[in-house]
Structures are given as structure tokens and as C-alpha cells.
Design a protein around this motif. Structure first.
Motif, PDB file in Angstrom:
ATOM      1  N   ASN A  43       0.639  -1.161  -0.106  1.00  0.00           N
ATOM      2  CA  ASN A  43      -0.199   0.227  -0.294  1.00  0.00           C
ATOM      3  C   ASN A  43       0.383   0.946   0.121  1.00  0.00           C
ATOM      4  O   ASN A  43       0.539   2.380   0.177  1.00  0.00           O
ATOM      5  CB  ASN A  43      -0.923   0.128   1.234  1.00  0.00           C
TER       6      ASN A  43
ATOM      7  N   GLU B  34       2.116   2.770  -2.664  1.00  0.00           N
ATOM      8  CA  GLU B  34       1.954   4.394  -3.295  1.00  0.00           C
ATOM      9  C   GLU B  34       0.544   5.639  -2.287  1.00  0.00           C
ATOM     10  O   GLU B  34       1.026   6.888  -2.357  1.00  0.00           O
ATOM     11  CB  GLU B  34       2.114   3.905  -4.424  1.00  0.00           C
ATOM     12  N   THR B  35       0.125   4.570  -1.743  1.00  0.00           N
ATOM     13  CA  THR B  35      -0.922   5.367  -1.302  1.00  0.00           C
ATOM     14  C   THR B  35      -0.438   6.101   0.022  1.00  0.00           C
ATOM     15  O   THR B  35      -1.415   6.636   0.167  1.00  0.00           O
ATOM     16  CB  THR B  35      -2.453   3.784  -1.174  1.00  0.00           C
TER      17      THR B  35
ATOM     18  N   ARG C  14       1.779   7.015   0.389  1.00  0.00           N
ATOM     19  CA  ARG C  14       2.484   8.645   0.509  1.00  0.00           C
ATOM     20  C   ARG C  14       1.733   9.649  -0.017  1.00  0.00           C
ATOM     21  O   ARG C  14       2.484  10.833   0.544  1.00  0.00           O
ATOM     22  CB  ARG C  14       3.488   7.957  -0.951  1.00  0.00           C
ATOM     23  N   ARG C  15       1.159   9.192  -0.601  1.00  0.00           N
ATOM     24  CA  ARG C  15       0.381  10.971  -0.030  1.00  0.00           C
ATOM     25  C   ARG C  15      -0.677  11.732   1.016  1.00  0.00           C
ATOM     26  O   ARG C  15      -0.928  12.470   1.238  1.00  0.00           O
ATOM     27  CB  ARG C  15      -1.513  10.119  -1.026  1.00  0.00           C
TER      28      ARG C  15
END
Length: 145
Positions: free
Chosen positions: A126, A128-129, A131-132
């Protein structure tokens, strides 16, 4: 991923319900806090899990242990925190939860360490999500303005 809302909270950094997270805009290490809440909010979407959390202290403990170890893993990976120190702080916080009545901080830390591999895999899947959510929502909105 759960719907995420930001608003000031009187207590704590965030709250979650099945599929929903409310984050305090001043939460420290927001990606780490969000990841913990995300795991728990998604876990509760399964009706069996939701019922077990509603009626089983043991199930709530297991969810919290995994969620807080996920927070540790993100704090280490994205913010450079030291795992042992951060885990100790998380375990200390969990001693105040009713689910952990009678548990020592050392016992909670040991349980979290037992989830380290599983938590690291969840974070990797998870990432990449997660990092948001590195910056508080308030700061991101201000940067765009």
C-alpha cells in the motif's frame, strides 16, 4: 481505500469506522497515522471482522496490534524514526486502551514485534497510497493555494 476526512479532533490523531477515516490536520507523522487507520477501517469492512471487533476484546486487541505495528513500519520507512523507540511509544499508548487491561507494555511490544513481517508486507503493498498522506492535508491545501 477508505474515505478520508480532515477535521480537528479533541482527542487523538484520528478515528476510523468501516471504510471511513477522520484525521486531525495536526496529527504528527500523518502518513503513519493514516496507514494505521486505513488498515483498521478496511479490516472492519469485512462483516465477520466487524462483528468480532464489536463483541470480542481479543479481536480488538489483534486489530490494534497490527494497526499500530503498521504505524511503526511507516514511521520508520517514510519518516526515518527508530523502530524500537517508536514501537515503545505506541505500546505505551495502547496500555490505556480497555482491550489491553492487564497487559504490560512489554507484552504489547512483543505482540507488535510478532506482527512486524505481516505489517511490513501490508505497508509495501500500500506504499504509493500511504505516500499521498505524507503531509497534513492543511499544508497540502495551502501549498496549492
Amino acid at each position: 481505500m477508505p474515505l478520508t476526512f480532515t477535521r480537528p479532533l479533541k482527542r487523538g490523531n484520528a478515528r476510523n469506522w468501516p471504510g471511513v477515516i477522520v484525521m486531525d490536520p495536526d496529527a504528527p507523522l500523518p502518513a503513519a497515522v493514516w496507514a494505521q487507520e486505513c488498515y483498521e477501517a478496511e479490516w472492519k469492512l469485512n462483516p465477520v471482522n466487524m462483528l468480532s471487533v464489536a463483541f470480542s476484546r481479543s479481536a480488538r486487541r489483534e486489530m490494534e496490534i497490527m494497526g499500530h505495528e503498521i504505524e511503526v513500519q511507516v514511521a520508520v520507512r517514510l519518516y526515518g524514526r527508530r523502530a524500537g523507540i517508536y514501537r515503545t511509544e505506541e505500546a505505551r499508548a495502547l496500555t490505556a486502551y480497555p482491550e489491553f487491561k492487564g497487559w504490560t507494555q512489554a507484552r504489547i511490544e512483543a505482540a507488535m514485534i510478532g506482527k512486524r513481517g505481516e505489517a511490513a508486507r501490508w505497508v509495501e503493498q500500500n506504499l504509493e497510497t500511504i505516500r499521498r498522506h505524507l503531509e497534513p492535508k492543511r499544508a497540502r491545501a495551502g501549498a496549492r493555494g
